[in-house]
Write a protein that holds these residues in place. Structure first.
Motif, PDB file in Angstrom:
ATOM      1  N   GLU A 187      67.388  96.671 -29.123  1.00 38.10           N
ATOM      2  CA  GLU A 187      67.828  95.439 -28.561  1.00 38.10           C
ATOM      3  C   GLU A 187      67.362  94.409 -29.530  1.00 38.10           C
ATOM      4  O   GLU A 187      68.184  93.331 -29.559  1.00 38.10           O
ATOM      5  CB  GLU A 187      66.948  95.110 -27.170  1.00 38.10           C
ATOM      6  CG  GLU A 187      67.554  96.225 -25.960  1.00 38.10           C
ATOM      7  CD  GLU A 187      66.663  96.035 -24.604  1.00 38.10           C
ATOM      8  OE1 GLU A 187      65.638  95.017 -24.889  1.00 38.10           O
ATOM      9  OE2 GLU A 187      66.859  96.726 -23.585  1.00 38.10           O
ATOM     10  N   SER A 188      66.201  94.212 -30.299  1.00 37.79           N
ATOM     11  CA  SER A 188      65.814  93.398 -30.980  1.00 37.79           C
ATOM     12  C   SER A 188      66.896  93.409 -32.172  1.00 37.79           C
ATOM     13  O   SER A 188      67.060  92.371 -32.711  1.00 37.79           O
ATOM     14  CB  SER A 188      64.325  93.686 -31.775  1.00 37.79           C
ATOM     15  OG  SER A 188      63.411  93.671 -30.443  1.00 37.79           O
ATOM     16  N   ALA A 189      67.103  94.562 -32.792  1.00 41.47           N
ATOM     17  CA  ALA A 189      68.073  94.770 -33.887  1.00 41.47           C
ATOM     18  C   ALA A 189      69.711  93.919 -33.440  1.00 41.47           C
ATOM     19  O   ALA A 189      69.892  93.507 -34.468  1.00 41.47           O
ATOM     20  CB  ALA A 189      67.961  96.331 -34.214  1.00 41.47           C
ATOM     21  N   SER A 190      69.777  94.219 -32.294  1.00 42.92           N
ATOM     22  CA  SER A 190      71.278  93.844 -31.918  1.00 42.92           C
ATOM     23  C   SER A 190      71.027  92.489 -31.741  1.00 42.92           C
ATOM     24  O   SER A 190      72.162  91.644 -32.043  1.00 42.92           O
ATOM     25  CB  SER A 190      71.488  94.497 -30.304  1.00 42.92           C
ATOM     26  OG  SER A 190      72.940  93.742 -30.205  1.00 42.92           O
ATOM     27  N   LEU A 191      69.905  91.633 -31.484  1.00 43.94           N
ATOM     28  CA  LEU A 191      69.944  90.269 -31.300  1.00 43.94           C
ATOM     29  C   LEU A 191      69.888  89.668 -32.631  1.00 43.94           C
ATOM     30  O   LEU A 191      70.194  88.468 -33.043  1.00 43.94           O
ATOM     31  CB  LEU A 191      68.617  89.717 -30.651  1.00 43.94           C
ATOM     32  CG  LEU A 191      68.545  90.252 -29.019  1.00 43.94           C
ATOM     33  CD1 LEU A 191      67.209  89.763 -28.417  1.00 43.94           C
ATOM     34  CD2 LEU A 191      69.836  89.268 -28.356  1.00 43.94           C
ATOM     35  N   ASP A 192      69.383  90.346 -33.682  1.00 49.52           N
ATOM     36  CA  ASP A 192      69.407  89.992 -35.093  1.00 49.52           C
ATOM     37  C   ASP A 192      70.695  90.168 -35.999  1.00 49.52           C
ATOM     38  O   ASP A 192      70.741  89.955 -37.009  1.00 49.52           O
ATOM     39  CB  ASP A 192      68.275  90.774 -35.870  1.00 49.52           C
ATOM     40  CG  ASP A 192      66.876  90.425 -35.397  1.00 49.52           C
ATOM     41  OD1 ASP A 192      66.717  89.133 -34.802  1.00 49.52           O
ATOM     42  OD2 ASP A 192      66.001  91.319 -35.575  1.00 49.52           O
ATOM     43  N   GLY A 193      71.594  90.579 -35.063  1.00 45.11           N
ATOM     44  CA  GLY A 193      72.996  91.047 -35.494  1.00 45.11           C
ATOM     45  C   GLY A 193      73.330  92.087 -36.099  1.00 45.11           C
ATOM     46  O   GLY A 193      74.521  92.243 -36.757  1.00 45.11           O
ATOM     47  N   ALA A 194      72.533  93.017 -35.800  1.00 45.96           N
ATOM     48  CA  ALA A 194      72.794  94.528 -36.631  1.00 45.96           C
ATOM     49  C   ALA A 194      73.827  95.101 -35.765  1.00 45.96           C
ATOM     50  O   ALA A 194      73.805  95.309 -34.550  1.00 45.96           O
ATOM     51  CB  ALA A 194      71.504  95.266 -36.556  1.00 45.96           C
ATOM     52  N   ASN A 195      74.899  95.614 -36.677  1.00 47.30           N
ATOM     53  CA  ASN A 195      75.899  96.683 -35.637  1.00 47.30           C
ATOM     54  C   ASN A 195      75.289  97.923 -35.434  1.00 47.30           C
ATOM     55  O   ASN A 195      74.172  98.327 -35.910  1.00 47.30           O
ATOM     56  CB  ASN A 195      77.207  96.658 -36.396  1.00 47.30           C
ATOM     57  CG  ASN A 195      77.039  97.131 -37.918  1.00 47.30           C
ATOM     58  OD1 ASN A 195      76.284  98.160 -38.053  1.00 47.30           O
ATOM     59  ND2 ASN A 195      77.728  96.395 -38.803  1.00 47.30           N
ATOM     60  N   LYS A 196      76.100  98.643 -34.997  1.00 49.72           N
ATOM     61  CA  LYS A 196      75.510  99.948 -34.641  1.00 49.72           C
ATOM     62  C   LYS A 196      75.424 100.953 -35.910  1.00 49.72           C
ATOM     63  O   LYS A 196      74.396 101.614 -36.031  1.00 49.72           O
ATOM     64  CB  LYS A 196      76.647 100.881 -33.789  1.00 49.72           C
ATOM     65  CG  LYS A 196      76.923 100.366 -32.416  1.00 49.72           C
ATOM     66  CD  LYS A 196      75.916 100.534 -31.525  1.00 49.72           C
ATOM     67  CE  LYS A 196      76.254 100.133 -30.172  1.00 49.72           C
ATOM     68  NZ  LYS A 196      75.039 100.144 -29.157  1.00 49.72           N
ATOM     69  N   LEU A 197      75.996 100.811 -36.877  1.00 48.49           N
ATOM     70  CA  LEU A 197      75.634 101.541 -38.080  1.00 48.49           C
ATOM     71  C   LEU A 197      74.558 101.105 -38.890  1.00 48.49           C
ATOM     72  O   LEU A 197      73.834 101.940 -39.206  1.00 48.49           O
ATOM     73  CB  LEU A 197      76.996 101.326 -39.207  1.00 48.49           C
ATOM     74  CG  LEU A 197      77.000 102.289 -40.518  1.00 48.49           C
ATOM     75  CD1 LEU A 197      77.034 103.706 -40.066  1.00 48.49           C
ATOM     76  CD2 LEU A 197      78.189 102.200 -41.069  1.00 48.49           C
ATOM     77  N   GLN A 198      74.307  99.546 -38.812  1.00 51.78           N
ATOM     78  CA  GLN A 198      73.121  99.259 -39.380  1.00 51.78           C
ATOM     79  C   GLN A 198      71.879  99.897 -38.471  1.00 51.78           C
ATOM     80  O   GLN A 198      71.019  99.955 -39.183  1.00 51.78           O
ATOM     81  CB  GLN A 198      73.286  97.801 -39.389  1.00 51.78           C
ATOM     82  CG  GLN A 198      74.174  97.209 -40.475  1.00 51.78           C
ATOM     83  CD  GLN A 198      74.586  95.728 -40.394  1.00 51.78           C
ATOM     84  OE1 GLN A 198      74.506  95.392 -39.413  1.00 51.78           O
ATOM     85  NE2 GLN A 198      74.796  95.169 -41.605  1.00 51.78           N
ATOM     86  N   GLN A 199      72.098  99.792 -37.019  1.00 53.80           N
ATOM     87  CA  GLN A 199      70.939 100.124 -36.225  1.00 53.80           C
ATOM     88  C   GLN A 199      70.664 101.450 -36.698  1.00 53.80           C
ATOM     89  O   GLN A 199      69.389 101.834 -36.744  1.00 53.80           O
ATOM     90  CB  GLN A 199      71.240 100.067 -34.783  1.00 53.80           C
ATOM     91  CG  GLN A 199      71.429  98.517 -34.351  1.00 53.80           C
ATOM     92  CD  GLN A 199      71.898  98.364 -32.956  1.00 53.80           C
ATOM     93  OE1 GLN A 199      71.744  99.383 -32.218  1.00 53.80           O
ATOM     94  NE2 GLN A 199      72.525  97.248 -32.578  1.00 53.80           N
TER      95      GLN A 199
END
Length: 300
Positions: A187-199
């Motif tokens: 969730e934190s990574a998603s809020l920072d703008g990371a897409n699925k591949l970057q996550q």
């Protein structure tokens, strides 16, 4: 008094395992280490020859070819099974419909005997009446029967069979690691703008680091010491193309009518020396892996 009673119960429960370890593990190792220095065929007199067996190992081209074959086999198995296991674990961790059934299906090969599994695959890959060739010929995907267990394809075939048998176990270990990653990290990574591949690249893979190290270590050891399915499928042939270290050792202790010089005569003394050298090679690879992974963690 209670403490003494508890200790007695504890030692009593441990004793069967301890005795089995001594009888089936420690004693055979000590027995083999003694015969490393003897010329002994398993019958008749034994003759002390010092380090002659080890000198013979150094000159044994067939053994060193089995070492090369082992590393080729292990490299192919790791290159296919680890990424495939991780991919399956990621897919099954996403709440797919019927995922519990799929987990059981993928894990099933790991509980099947390697010999039984190899017999089934022999019927599939047989060049003359194998299921695979019949299927490919029926739909005109090949012009003639392919000898999947022949010189050109034998190593690839035994690697694919070993991957089928191992990938489910590694998949479950990866899955356990994935399920231990907290959801709020994503969730934190998603809020920072990371897409699925970057996550996956910057969250999943780093957090799977400890589990991945354990899985790779197990995969390396299992690949280096595996030989059962190869013995059934090819018996180390053709012309030694799939003869691996532990199969070579097995044939020295238990000679058969199979391929290779090692299969003709029982040689307990020389086999013990070869087994020792083989154990040193596997141990050295394991130590190097531990050292390499430790260095990677230090600079990660």
């Amino acid at each position: 008094m209670n403490r003494k009673k508890n200790l007695a119960f504890s030692y009593g429960f441990m004793m069967p395992s301890f005795l089995l370890t001594v009888v089936l593990g420690i004693y055979p190792i000590g027995w083999a280490m003694r015969y490393m220095f003897y010329d002994y065929k398993g019958y008749g007199a034994e003759r002390y020859i010092g380090l002659d067996n080890f000198a013979r190992v150094l000159r044994d081209g067939e053994f060193w070819q089995s070492v090369v074959n082992t590393f080729a086999y292990a490299g192919g198995k790791l290159a296919l099974s680890i990424p495939l296991a991780l991919l399956l674990a990621v897919l099954l961790n996403r709440g797919l419909r019927g995922r519990h059934v799929l987990r059981a299906v993928f894990f099933m090969p790991t509980i099947i005997s390697s010999a039984v599994m190899a017999v089934v695959f022999f019927a599939i890959f047989n060049a003359y009446n194998g299921v695979l060739n019949q299927f490919l010929l029926k739909y005109k995907l090949i012009g003639g029967a392919v000898d999947w267990l022949g010189v050109d394809h034998a190593m690839l075939t035994v690697v694919l069979v070993s991957v089928w048998g191992a990938v489910g176990n590694y998949m479950l270990l990866f899955l356990a690691g994935l399920q231990n990653i907290p959801a709020d990290v994503y969730e934190s990574a998603s809020l920072d703008g990371a897409n699925k591949l970057q996550q996956f690249r910057y969250v999943t893979l780093p957090m799977l680091g400890p589990v991945s190290q354990m899985i790779v270590m197990l995969a390396i050891i299992n690949a280096l010491k595996g030989y059962e399915s190869i013995m059934v499928l090819t018996d180390g042939g053709p012309v030694g193309k799939t003869n691996v270290m532990f199969l070579y050792v097995y044939k020295l202790f238990f000679p058969t009518a199979g391929t290779g010089a090692a299969s003709q005569v029982q040689e307990i003394g020389y086999g013990s020396a070869v087994a020792f050298v083989t154990a040193v090679i596997v141990g050295a690879v394991t130590v190097l892996y531990f050292y390499g992974s430790k260095q990677m963690n230090r600079y990660a």
